[in-house]
Scaffold this motif. Sequence first.
Motif, mmCIF file in Angstrom:
data_model
loop_
_atom_site.group_PDB
_atom_site.id
_atom_site.type_symbol
_atom_site.label_atom_id
_atom_site.label_comp_id
_atom_site.label_asym_id
_atom_site.label_seq_id
_atom_site.Cartn_x
_atom_site.Cartn_y
_atom_site.Cartn_z
ATOM 1 N N CYS A 234 0.818 -1.220 0.000
ATOM 2 C CA CYS A 234 0.000 0.000 0.000
ATOM 3 C C CYS A 234 0.849 1.266 0.000
ATOM 4 O O CYS A 234 0.314 2.356 -0.013
ATOM 5 C CB CYS A 234 -0.921 -0.010 1.208
ATOM 6 S SG CYS A 234 -2.226 -1.242 1.116
ATOM 7 N N GLY B 100 -12.030 -6.393 5.843
ATOM 8 C CA GLY B 100 -11.605 -6.643 4.480
ATOM 9 C C GLY B 100 -11.947 -5.532 3.521
ATOM 10 O O GLY B 100 -11.269 -5.295 2.565
ATOM 11 N N CYS C 289 -1.778 -3.962 -2.872
ATOM 12 C CA CYS C 289 -2.453 -3.452 -1.685
ATOM 13 C C CYS C 289 -3.797 -4.163 -1.543
ATOM 14 O O CYS C 289 -4.679 -3.989 -2.385
ATOM 15 C CB CYS C 289 -2.653 -1.945 -1.843
ATOM 16 S SG CYS C 289 -3.330 -1.121 -0.406
ATOM 17 N N SER C 290 -3.953 -4.944 -0.504
ATOM 18 C CA SER C 290 -5.238 -5.604 -0.260
ATOM 19 C C SER C 290 -6.104 -4.690 0.597
ATOM 20 O O SER C 290 -5.594 -3.751 1.219
ATOM 21 C CB SER C 290 -5.017 -6.928 0.472
ATOM 22 O OG SER C 290 -4.618 -6.679 1.810
ATOM 23 N N TYR D 56 -11.482 1.962 -1.546
ATOM 24 C CA TYR D 56 -10.509 0.979 -2.031
ATOM 25 C C TYR D 56 -10.723 0.698 -3.519
ATOM 26 O O TYR D 56 -9.788 0.752 -4.316
ATOM 27 C CB TYR D 56 -10.620 -0.315 -1.215
ATOM 28 C CG TYR D 56 -9.717 -1.407 -1.720
ATOM 29 C CD1 TYR D 56 -8.382 -1.436 -1.353
ATOM 30 C CD2 TYR D 56 -10.187 -2.383 -2.590
ATOM 31 C CE1 TYR D 56 -7.531 -2.430 -1.841
ATOM 32 C CE2 TYR D 56 -9.349 -3.373 -3.074
ATOM 33 C CZ TYR D 56 -8.029 -3.385 -2.695
ATOM 34 O OH TYR D 56 -7.189 -4.358 -3.178
ATOM 35 N N ARG E 233 -14.589 -7.417 -8.335
ATOM 36 C CA ARG E 233 -13.682 -6.259 -8.290
ATOM 37 C C ARG E 233 -13.332 -5.804 -9.716
ATOM 38 O O ARG E 233 -13.359 -4.621 -10.034
ATOM 39 C CB ARG E 233 -12.416 -6.627 -7.521
ATOM 40 C CG ARG E 233 -11.414 -5.515 -7.405
ATOM 41 C CD ARG E 233 -10.118 -5.947 -6.706
ATOM 42 N NE ARG E 233 -10.281 -6.942 -5.681
ATOM 43 C CZ ARG E 233 -10.565 -6.680 -4.411
ATOM 44 N NH1 ARG E 233 -10.718 -5.438 -4.016
ATOM 45 N NH2 ARG E 233 -10.689 -7.657 -3.533
ATOM 46 N N ARG F 289 -2.948 -1.916 -7.947
ATOM 47 C CA ARG F 289 -3.553 -3.246 -8.057
ATOM 48 C C ARG F 289 -2.520 -4.329 -7.800
ATOM 49 O O ARG F 289 -1.438 -4.316 -8.361
ATOM 50 C CB ARG F 289 -4.163 -3.442 -9.438
ATOM 51 C CG ARG F 289 -5.322 -2.533 -9.687
ATOM 52 C CD ARG F 289 -5.892 -2.763 -11.061
ATOM 53 N NE ARG F 289 -6.685 -1.602 -11.441
ATOM 54 C CZ ARG F 289 -6.992 -1.291 -12.676
ATOM 55 N NH1 ARG F 289 -6.590 -2.052 -13.672
ATOM 56 N NH2 ARG F 289 -7.720 -0.226 -12.933
ATOM 57 N N ASP G 132 -13.791 -10.488 -4.542
ATOM 58 C CA ASP G 132 -13.031 -11.475 -5.301
ATOM 59 C C ASP G 132 -13.889 -12.653 -5.747
ATOM 60 O O ASP G 132 -13.411 -13.579 -6.384
ATOM 61 C CB ASP G 132 -11.828 -11.946 -4.485
ATOM 62 C CG ASP G 132 -10.821 -10.814 -4.296
ATOM 63 O OD1 ASP G 132 -10.566 -10.084 -5.281
ATOM 64 O OD2 ASP G 132 -10.314 -10.646 -3.192
ATOM 65 N N GLU H 187 -7.337 -5.313 3.447
ATOM 66 C CA GLU H 187 -6.851 -5.443 4.815
ATOM 67 C C GLU H 187 -5.599 -4.595 5.029
ATOM 68 O O GLU H 187 -5.460 -3.905 6.045
ATOM 69 C CB GLU H 187 -6.559 -6.907 5.148
ATOM 70 C CG GLU H 187 -7.786 -7.784 5.182
ATOM 71 C CD GLU H 187 -8.221 -8.289 3.799
ATOM 72 O OE1 GLU H 187 -7.519 -8.055 2.784
ATOM 73 O OE2 GLU H 187 -9.297 -8.909 3.739
ATOM 74 N N GLU H 188 -4.669 -4.629 4.062
ATOM 75 C CA GLU H 188 -3.437 -3.846 4.169
ATOM 76 C C GLU H 188 -3.727 -2.348 4.122
ATOM 77 O O GLU H 188 -2.984 -1.556 4.693
ATOM 78 C CB GLU H 188 -2.468 -4.218 3.048
ATOM 79 C CG GLU H 188 -1.914 -5.622 3.170
ATOM 80 C CD GLU H 188 -1.197 -6.082 1.916
ATOM 81 O OE1 GLU H 188 -0.262 -6.880 2.067
ATOM 82 O OE2 GLU H 188 -1.568 -5.668 0.805
#
Length: 101
Positions: free
Chosen positions: A1, A57, A47-48, A33, A76, A44, A63, A50-51
Amino acid sequence: CDTSCDYNGHTTSCRGRIDWLVNSDHKPCSVAYLKVMAECPVCRGKCSPEEAGCRGGGGENCDTMCDYNGHSTSCRQRVEWLLKYDHKTCPAAFAKVMAEC
């Protein structure tokens, strides 16, 4: 991120852009997000949710695979496509995908 995102003449980290949308634009983290992932392709895969600090989430069901109009993509990816090519706002794209998938 921490990857740098150049958007609209401003450079900040992917997380910084998400935080700005949440705090200044009052977007839910999941919406912020997805918007950043659409506006800053460099973020893309780096960075999730959560991160990025999205609790729970942030990318609820993002997903999950979506079969739409003969194509199978993640929800997404469908949101990102609508943002880029159908010029939807992020909340409208997210709502459309949730209704379609």
